[in-house]
Every structure is written in C-alpha cells, then in structure tokens.
Design a protein around this motif. Sequence first.
Motif, PDB file in Angstrom:
ATOM      1  N   ASP A  57     -12.950  72.464   5.011  1.00 17.83           N
ATOM      2  CA  ASP A  57     -13.344  73.864   5.170  1.00 17.83           C
ATOM      3  C   ASP A  57     -14.528  73.998   6.121  1.00 17.83           C
ATOM      4  O   ASP A  57     -15.524  74.667   5.810  1.00 17.83           O
TER       5      ASP A  57
ATOM      6  N   SER B 158     -17.738  61.153   3.692  1.00 24.20           N
ATOM      7  CA  SER B 158     -17.103  61.738   2.518  1.00 24.20           C
ATOM      8  C   SER B 158     -18.162  62.373   1.628  1.00 24.20           C
ATOM      9  O   SER B 158     -19.301  61.910   1.578  1.00 24.20           O
TER      10      SER B 158
ATOM     11  N   TYR C 233     -16.118  68.124   4.634  1.00 24.75           N
ATOM     12  CA  TYR C 233     -15.279  67.001   4.220  1.00 24.75           C
ATOM     13  C   TYR C 233     -14.170  67.413   3.256  1.00 24.75           C
ATOM     14  O   TYR C 233     -13.281  66.623   2.970  1.00 24.75           O
ATOM     15  N   ARG C 234     -14.201  68.638   2.804  1.00 25.38           N
ATOM     16  CA  ARG C 234     -13.084  69.191   2.031  1.00 25.38           C
ATOM     17  C   ARG C 234     -12.090  69.916   2.941  1.00 25.38           C
ATOM     18  O   ARG C 234     -11.135  70.505   2.474  1.00 25.38           O
TER      19      ARG C 234
ATOM     20  N   ILE D 104     -20.298  69.084   2.376  1.00 28.02           N
ATOM     21  CA  ILE D 104     -19.335  69.105   1.267  1.00 28.02           C
ATOM     22  C   ILE D 104     -18.127  69.948   1.672  1.00 28.02           C
ATOM     23  O   ILE D 104     -16.972  69.539   1.499  1.00 28.02           O
ATOM     24  N   LEU D 105     -18.393  71.120   2.228  1.00 30.43           N
ATOM     25  CA  LEU D 105     -17.292  71.984   2.685  1.00 30.43           C
ATOM     26  C   LEU D 105     -16.532  71.335   3.842  1.00 30.43           C
ATOM     27  O   LEU D 105     -15.295  71.359   3.875  1.00 30.43           O
TER      28      LEU D 105
ATOM     29  N   ALA E  30     -17.059  63.027  -1.592  1.00 31.81           N
ATOM     30  CA  ALA E  30     -16.330  62.885  -2.851  1.00 31.81           C
ATOM     31  C   ALA E  30     -17.308  62.708  -4.007  1.00 31.81           C
ATOM     32  O   ALA E  30     -18.288  61.979  -3.905  1.00 31.81           O
TER      33      ALA E  30
END
Length: 171
Positions: free
Chosen positions: A91, A35, A88-89, A85-86, A37
Amino acid sequence: PCLKFVLNRTVGFWILLDTFLAQLPQLLKILWRGSAAGLSLTSALLQLYVFSCPVVYAMASNFPLFAWGERLFTLAQTAVIVFLILHYRGDTFKGMLFLLAYSGVMFLLGSCAAAAVVSVMQASSLAALIASKGLQAGTNYCNGHTGQLSTVSVLLSWAGSLGVIFVSLQV
C-alpha cells in the motif's frame, strides 16, 4: 551529593539519547530485512499519536524549537515506520497519502488547535501508549513470533522510560 549529580546527568543523557535513537534500530531493521512482518499498524499509529502529543503541545504553546526539537526526530522516525509498514504490505500510495495527511494535520494542530484539544491529546497519550504496547504484544502472541520487531528499540524505550521515572522521583 556528587553521586546523585552524576546519576542525574547520566540518566538525563540516556533520556536524550533514547529520544534520538529509540526508533532508529526498528527503522533500520525494517529497511535491512525489506519487511515489516509482525509489526502492528495500529500499534505504530498509536505510537505516532503518542509522539505527536508533546510536539503539538509545544507548537501550540509557541515554545522555541530548541525546547522540543529532539521530539521531531522520534516523530519523523515513527512516521517513516508507519509508511514502511504500509509500503511492505503493498500500500505504498496509501502510505504516501498518509504522510501527506499527517503532515497537514500536525501543521493545523500546531498552528490553531484549541487549548482543550491539546489538553485532551496530552491526557490521552498515556492510555494510547499502553494500548500501543498491548496491541503489539497481542500481534506477537497471535503470530507466535516478534517478526521484525527490534529488540534494541524495545530495550532503548524501556530504559528511557526507567530514566524518566528515576528523574521524576528525584526531590
């Protein structure tokens, strides 16, 4: 004189260690938790820009790789953090496109950037670093927690910055 020499060597070693390892705990924490987050994408992108500036300067100035090669580790780790980051979002494709585009831009800037562009990048890197930290702090405040932000990475960066200040103040 002996104490000053030992202190300078120790701080120099710490700065080098910080260059190699500052982002690694953050990267590992994201991977272990699966994650990202609590991490600000904008903050990570600004950090990537900050870490890109000295690399572009060194490439454009044709400095030998051993003079700036350690910066590539920090740069690569930060680029992977942006990708994660992308990812786990949800994307992942955007993340892969970003890495491809970023690599191309870095190659072009290092190969044929005008001196004025490199100079502006260098001059703006401190403001970008401060903005990056401010945005991450704002994200932490809005979320009410730090999420996956690695305390070890923050402390390593802080200690490395203090080391740079210490060495810079030596006469």
